[in-house]
Design an enzyme around this catalytic site. Structure first.
Site, PDB file in Angstrom:
ATOM      1  CB  SER A 101      -0.964  -0.039   1.196  1.00 10.91           C
ATOM      2  OG  SER A 101      -1.966   0.933   1.076  1.00 10.91           O
ATOM      3  CD  GLU A 214      -2.608  -2.822  -3.895  1.00 15.28           C
ATOM      4  OE1 GLU A 214      -3.800  -2.951  -3.581  1.00 15.28           O
ATOM      5  OE2 GLU A 214      -1.842  -2.010  -3.319  1.00 15.28           O
ATOM      6  CG  HIS A 281      -5.519  -2.662  -0.073  1.00 12.88           C
ATOM      7  ND1 HIS A 281      -4.628  -2.328  -1.073  1.00 12.88           N
ATOM      8  CD2 HIS A 281      -5.233  -1.841   0.977  1.00 12.88           C
ATOM      9  CE1 HIS A 281      -3.843  -1.340  -0.654  1.00 12.88           C
ATOM     10  NE2 HIS A 281      -4.192  -1.027   0.583  1.00 12.88           N
TER      11      HIS A 281
END
Length: 305
Positions: A101, A214, A281
């Site tokens: 992330s 992502e 995630h």
């Protein structure tokens, strides 16, 4: 000897209870956790001031008793640290940095400085081991992914995980993407990478790279905008392909496929697109070594050890 890891909080603040649960989750896997006290000194929505987070990062690498440095969570703030990092100090005691992330930006720069990095679950995720029933799918998937991460840190033989050591991941070609392709694996969170365009720390894929992307919680128009920003900013000029992970909680647009929208955005570069990687995630977030050589073929992404 048990694997020992140092915790850092390089980005957003995390609830103390979630941190404690993450630590207990890792300890249930036999990991010894070194956690500074306090781990966080809240500054707005950040886990601490820039100076506080930098000090903890350097201290984690100074710790001679740990084999990895593991981020508690992502969020926002990791990019603020880059111009304050003492790379020689980290290189004096090199060990993998683990996270994803917002931590994507750190992983990329670790690789640029020849330091090991692993794109994988954050410590907060390990708290899920305490929430899920031992026989549930969620527990099994999360436990496997965390054990795979430990194996990437210390090697499968050391931790007696030879049967689960991650070597291949499912992947599918989109459109006319070639059946086989090889290149170094880089990338991470799409929005985070796009936010760096035009800055001194901007992401640029190395020659022939397979760029994994992502995201979470972003409407499709924002995903298209972020990818357009990477394309127009030159971040993908030397890449060989883009490989999509999961896009958890990203509201769709009509009946279109996200892959079709992103393939259209990549068209000016002639970059092939792949999808279906269990990275992101959602529940499925398989770890991978940043910069490792990946081989696409027969519907799988095989990664060199």
């Amino acid at each position: 000897m048990s694997l020992a890891i140092s915790l850092i909080a390089p980005s957003s603040i995390t609830d103390d209870a979630a941190v404690a649960r993450g630590i207990r989750g890792l300890e249930s896997l036999g990991v010894k956790v070194h956690c500074p006290e306090p781990l966080q000194q809240p500054c707005r929505y950040l886990a601490g001031s820039r100076e506080w987070r930098l000090a903890q990062l350097h201290a984690a690498y100074d710790d001679p008793e740990t084999q990895a440095v593991w981020a508690i969570r992502g969020g926002y703030g990791a990019a603020q640290l880059l111009d304050g990092i003492d790379w020689a100090r980290l290189a004096a005691n090199p060990k993998p940095l683990v996270g994803y992330s917002d931590v994507t930006v750190l992983l990329d720069h670790w690789h640029r400085h020849d330091l090991p990095a692993i794109h994988g679950p954050v410590v907060k995720a390990a708290g899920g081991l305490l929430d899920a029933h031992d026989e549930s799918e969620e527990y099994g998937v999360l436990r496997r992914q965390l054990r795979e991460t430990l194996a990437l840190i210390d090697g499968p033989a050391t931790l007696d995980y030879p049967t689960i050591y991650p070597t291949t991941y499912p992947i599918a070609a989109w459109g006319e993407a070639p059946d086989t392709l090889t290149g170094p694996l880089v990338g991470g969170n799409l929005t985070t990478l796009a936010s760096l365009v035009g800055t001194p720390v901007a992401f640029r894929a190395p020659q022939g790279a397979l760029v994994i992307l992502e995201d979470v919680g972003e409407p499709w128009y924002r995903l298209e905008r972020a990818l357009w920003q990477l394309v127009q900013g030159g971040a993908l000029d030397q890449a060989a392909a883009v490989c999509l992970g999961t896009f958890e909680g990203c509201p769709p647009w009509g009946n279109e496929r996200l892959e079709a929208i992103l393939a259209e955005t990549l068209a000016p570069l002639g970059l092939p697109l792949y999808h279906g990687l269990p990275v992101g995630h959602g529940l499925h977030n398989r770890p991978w070594r940043y910069g490792a050589i990946g081989h696409i073929g027969q519907g799988r992404l095989a990664v060199e050890a």
